[in-house]
Design a protein around this motif. Structure first.
Motif, PDB file in Angstrom:
ATOM      1  N   GLU A  28       0.921  -1.248   0.119  1.00  0.00           N
ATOM      2  CA  GLU A  28      -0.114  -0.027  -0.090  1.00  0.00           C
ATOM      3  C   GLU A  28       0.618   1.190   0.053  1.00  0.00           C
ATOM      4  OE1 GLU A  28      -4.006   0.753   2.520  1.00  0.00           O
ATOM      5  OE2 GLU A  28      -2.143   1.489   3.579  1.00  0.00           O
ATOM      6  N   LEU A  29       0.652   2.482  -0.715  1.00  0.00           N
ATOM      7  CA  LEU A  29       1.084   3.403  -1.039  1.00  0.00           C
ATOM      8  C   LEU A  29       0.508   4.457  -0.277  1.00  0.00           C
ATOM      9  CD1 LEU A  29       2.472   3.673  -4.798  1.00  0.00           C
ATOM     10  CD2 LEU A  29       3.728   2.880  -2.609  1.00  0.00           C
ATOM     11  N   LEU A  30      -0.896   4.478  -0.526  1.00  0.00           N
ATOM     12  CA  LEU A  30      -1.656   5.651   0.103  1.00  0.00           C
ATOM     13  C   LEU A  30      -3.161   5.265   0.235  1.00  0.00           C
ATOM     14  CD1 LEU A  30      -2.393   8.840   0.377  1.00  0.00           C
ATOM     15  CD2 LEU A  30      -2.606   8.893  -2.011  1.00  0.00           C
ATOM     16  N   ARG A  31      -3.744   5.555   1.279  1.00  0.00           N
ATOM     17  CA  ARG A  31      -4.988   5.614   1.559  1.00  0.00           C
ATOM     18  C   ARG A  31      -5.625   6.838   1.788  1.00  0.00           C
ATOM     19  NH1 ARG A  31      -8.888   1.348   3.200  1.00  0.00           N
ATOM     20  NH2 ARG A  31      -7.113  -0.378   3.446  1.00  0.00           N
ATOM     21  N   GLY A  32      -6.456   7.291   0.954  1.00  0.00           N
ATOM     22  CA  GLY A  32      -6.874   8.604   0.991  1.00  0.00           C
ATOM     23  C   GLY A  32      -8.443   8.476   1.459  1.00  0.00           C
ATOM     24  N   ASN A  33      -9.152   9.695   1.401  1.00  0.00           N
ATOM     25  CA  ASN A  33     -10.544   9.823   1.733  1.00  0.00           C
ATOM     26  C   ASN A  33     -11.437   9.082   0.292  1.00  0.00           C
ATOM     27  OD1 ASN A  33     -10.402  11.136   4.203  1.00  0.00           O
ATOM     28  ND2 ASN A  33     -10.203  13.004   2.918  1.00  0.00           N
ATOM     29  N   PHE A  34     -10.901   9.003  -0.870  1.00  0.00           N
ATOM     30  CA  PHE A  34     -11.337   8.568  -2.155  1.00  0.00           C
ATOM     31  C   PHE A  34     -10.442   7.411  -2.581  1.00  0.00           C
ATOM     32  CE2 PHE A  34     -12.362   9.563  -6.779  1.00  0.00           C
ATOM     33  CZ  PHE A  34     -13.137   8.714  -6.902  1.00  0.00           C
ATOM     34  N   LEU A  35      -9.080   7.806  -2.611  1.00  0.00           N
ATOM     35  CA  LEU A  35      -8.251   6.758  -3.665  1.00  0.00           C
ATOM     36  C   LEU A  35      -7.292   6.019  -2.609  1.00  0.00           C
ATOM     37  CD1 LEU A  35      -7.124   9.465  -6.398  1.00  0.00           C
ATOM     38  CD2 LEU A  35      -9.064   7.680  -6.403  1.00  0.00           C
ATOM     39  N   HIS A  36      -7.130   4.679  -3.149  1.00  0.00           N
ATOM     40  CA  HIS A  36      -6.408   3.793  -2.530  1.00  0.00           C
ATOM     41  C   HIS A  36      -5.247   3.259  -3.370  1.00  0.00           C
ATOM     42  CE1 HIS A  36      -6.754   0.197   0.466  1.00  0.00           C
ATOM     43  NE2 HIS A  36      -5.482   0.870   0.622  1.00  0.00           N
ATOM     44  N   ALA A  37      -3.946   3.647  -3.108  1.00  0.00           N
ATOM     45  CA  ALA A  37      -2.918   3.368  -4.290  1.00  0.00           C
ATOM     46  C   ALA A  37      -2.038   2.267  -3.688  1.00  0.00           C
ATOM     47  CB  ALA A  37      -2.048   4.584  -4.335  1.00  0.00           C
ATOM     48  N   PHE A  38      -1.543   1.373  -4.678  1.00  0.00           N
ATOM     49  CA  PHE A  38      -0.543   0.469  -4.357  1.00  0.00           C
ATOM     50  C   PHE A  38       0.476   0.325  -5.462  1.00  0.00           C
ATOM     51  CE2 PHE A  38      -4.754  -0.860  -2.515  1.00  0.00           C
ATOM     52  CZ  PHE A  38      -4.455  -1.417  -1.411  1.00  0.00           C
ATOM     53  N   THR A  39       1.542  -0.605  -4.967  1.00  0.00           N
ATOM     54  CA  THR A  39       2.474  -0.815  -5.916  1.00  0.00           C
ATOM     55  C   THR A  39       2.659  -2.326  -5.783  1.00  0.00           C
ATOM     56  OG1 THR A  39       4.837  -0.508  -6.475  1.00  0.00           O
ATOM     57  CG2 THR A  39       4.448  -0.323  -4.232  1.00  0.00           C
ATOM     58  N   ASP A  40       2.634  -2.846  -6.667  1.00  0.00           N
ATOM     59  CA  ASP A  40       2.814  -4.586  -6.981  1.00  0.00           C
ATOM     60  C   ASP A  40       3.922  -4.901  -7.708  1.00  0.00           C
ATOM     61  OD1 ASP A  40       0.183  -4.505  -5.520  1.00  0.00           O
ATOM     62  OD2 ASP A  40      -0.642  -5.586  -7.113  1.00  0.00           O
ATOM     63  N   THR A  41       4.601  -5.912  -7.260  1.00  0.00           N
ATOM     64  CA  THR A  41       5.654  -6.680  -7.964  1.00  0.00           C
ATOM     65  C   THR A  41       5.068  -7.794  -8.775  1.00  0.00           C
ATOM     66  OG1 THR A  41       7.204  -6.096  -6.139  1.00  0.00           O
ATOM     67  CG2 THR A  41       7.914  -7.860  -7.824  1.00  0.00           C
ATOM     68  N   VAL A  42       5.321  -8.014 -10.019  1.00  0.00           N
ATOM     69  CA  VAL A  42       4.657  -8.989 -10.821  1.00  0.00           C
ATOM     70  C   VAL A  42       5.629  -9.493 -11.570  1.00  0.00           C
ATOM     71  CG1 VAL A  42       2.765  -7.500 -11.023  1.00  0.00           C
ATOM     72  CG2 VAL A  42       4.464  -7.426 -12.733  1.00  0.00           C
ATOM     73  N   TYR A  54      -0.777   1.581  -9.266  1.00  0.00           N
ATOM     74  CA  TYR A  54      -2.241   1.619  -9.715  1.00  0.00           C
ATOM     75  C   TYR A  54      -3.062   1.829  -8.326  1.00  0.00           C
ATOM     76  CZ  TYR A  54      -2.973  -3.065  -7.274  1.00  0.00           C
ATOM     77  OH  TYR A  54      -3.150  -3.929  -6.461  1.00  0.00           O
ATOM     78  N   ILE A  55      -4.160   2.473  -8.730  1.00  0.00           N
ATOM     79  CA  ILE A  55      -5.332   2.835  -7.755  1.00  0.00           C
ATOM     80  C   ILE A  55      -6.624   1.899  -7.807  1.00  0.00           C
ATOM     81  CG2 ILE A  55      -6.972   4.700  -7.206  1.00  0.00           C
ATOM     82  CD1 ILE A  55      -4.766   6.396  -8.550  1.00  0.00           C
ATOM     83  N   ARG A  56      -7.056   1.560  -6.473  1.00  0.00           N
ATOM     84  CA  ARG A  56      -7.977   0.908  -6.223  1.00  0.00           C
ATOM     85  C   ARG A  56      -9.212   1.879  -6.168  1.00  0.00           C
ATOM     86  NH1 ARG A  56      -6.426  -4.090  -2.175  1.00  0.00           N
ATOM     87  NH2 ARG A  56      -5.086  -5.021  -3.407  1.00  0.00           N
ATOM     88  N   HIS A  57     -10.359   1.768  -7.103  1.00  0.00           N
ATOM     89  CA  HIS A  57     -11.498   2.595  -7.014  1.00  0.00           C
ATOM     90  C   HIS A  57     -12.776   1.783  -6.719  1.00  0.00           C
ATOM     91  CE1 HIS A  57     -14.445   5.354  -8.752  1.00  0.00           C
ATOM     92  NE2 HIS A  57     -13.562   6.304  -8.777  1.00  0.00           N
ATOM     93  N   PRO A  58     -13.543   2.417  -6.038  1.00  0.00           N
ATOM     94  CA  PRO A  58     -14.857   1.574  -5.784  1.00  0.00           C
ATOM     95  C   PRO A  58     -15.817   1.406  -6.886  1.00  0.00           C
ATOM     96  CG  PRO A  58     -15.149   3.839  -5.013  1.00  0.00           C
ATOM     97  CD  PRO A  58     -13.785   3.851  -5.308  1.00  0.00           C
ATOM     98  N   GLY A  59     -15.642   2.247  -8.075  1.00  0.00           N
ATOM     99  CA  GLY A  59     -16.544   2.068  -9.199  1.00  0.00           C
ATOM    100  C   GLY A  59     -17.459   3.120  -9.175  1.00  0.00           C
ATOM    101  N   ALA A  60     -18.207   3.386 -10.303  1.00  0.00           N
ATOM    102  CA  ALA A  60     -19.066   4.605 -10.483  1.00  0.00           C
ATOM    103  C   ALA A  60     -20.199   4.170 -11.350  1.00  0.00           C
ATOM    104  CB  ALA A  60     -18.201   5.578 -10.880  1.00  0.00           C
ATOM    105  N   VAL A  61     -20.979   5.140 -11.493  1.00  0.00           N
ATOM    106  CA  VAL A  61     -22.121   5.032 -12.782  1.00  0.00           C
ATOM    107  C   VAL A  61     -21.959   6.171 -13.401  1.00  0.00           C
ATOM    108  CG1 VAL A  61     -23.664   3.579 -11.208  1.00  0.00           C
ATOM    109  CG2 VAL A  61     -23.659   5.949 -11.032  1.00  0.00           C
TER     110      VAL A  61
END
Length: 206
Positions: A28-42, A54-61
């Motif tokens: 985990e890089l950042l947990r904000g009020n809206f965005l949640h950022a990660f760095t992964d090794t692949v 990348y950023i994990r996002h809850p989804g939208a309409v």
């Protein structure tokens, strides 16, 4: 023979195995009020390792709402990252545990004041596949009733109407550059022409 849709995980070695990356570690890089950022090794398909941020996002309409006279409900809103007032279809993110249709109904009502009797799911859009998990469900809404807006604290936007022809012209001349609205215009054009059909239902369920 099993055939995978784009983005669907293969059930083992298959036609996409030469493209897929395996997650080895996630930080985990950042947990904000809206965005949640990660760095992964692949692990790459050739066996080498790389990093993916990348950023994990809850989804939208997004809602393509059309009045009885054929005009569409749109918004003008200042978007801080690009420092511009953008022309957009109404949209908003999903709350935790909220269904897609319920979110679309809520966002349309809160941002524009309109409620709709008829709803049709169009499809799903992945706007930034290079760095975000975000998806946007696209909804059509008709048989609208005007009401009072209920904007969130700190939310400022103008609501206006335009014909489909005007919206398509703005997409062509560059007045509309918002990706989800451009995708919505593609759906709109094909639905209005009859090339793509929708299954209209009354606004119940989630």
């Amino acid at each position: 023979m099993h055939s995978n849709k784009p983005g669907e995980a293969a059930p083992g070695p298959g036609p996409d195995s030469h493209l897929r990356e395996e997650t080895l570690d996630s930080r985990e890089l950042l947990r904000g009020n809206f965005l949640h950022a990660f760095t992964d090794t692949v692990r790459l398909p050739d066996g080498r390792q790389a990093t993916r941020e990348y950023i994990r996002h809850p989804g939208a309409v997004m809602i393509i709402a059309q009045l009885d006279d054929g005009k569409l409900v749109l918004e003008r809103q200042f978007r801080y990252p690009v420092q511009s007032v953008m022309l957009e279809f109404p949209a908003g993110k999903l709350d935790a545990g909220e269904g897609s249709l319920a979110c679309a109904q809520r966002e349309l009502r809160e941002e524009t004041g309109y409620t709709a009797r008829l709803w049709a799911k169009a499809g799903v859009l992945h706007p930034v596949i290079s760095y975000s998990t975000e998806f946007i469900d696209i909804w059509f809404a008709r048989d609208l009733t005007a009401g009072q807006r209920q904007l969130d604290a700190g939310e400022f936007l103008d609501v206006f109407t335009a014909t489909p022809e005007q919206v398509l012209q703005w997409c062509q001349d560059g007045s509309v550059t918002d990706g989800k609205t451009l995708a919505g215009a593609l759906w709109l054009q094909n639905v209005l022409s009859g090339a793509w059909t929708r299954d209209w239902k009354t606004g119940v369920g989630g």
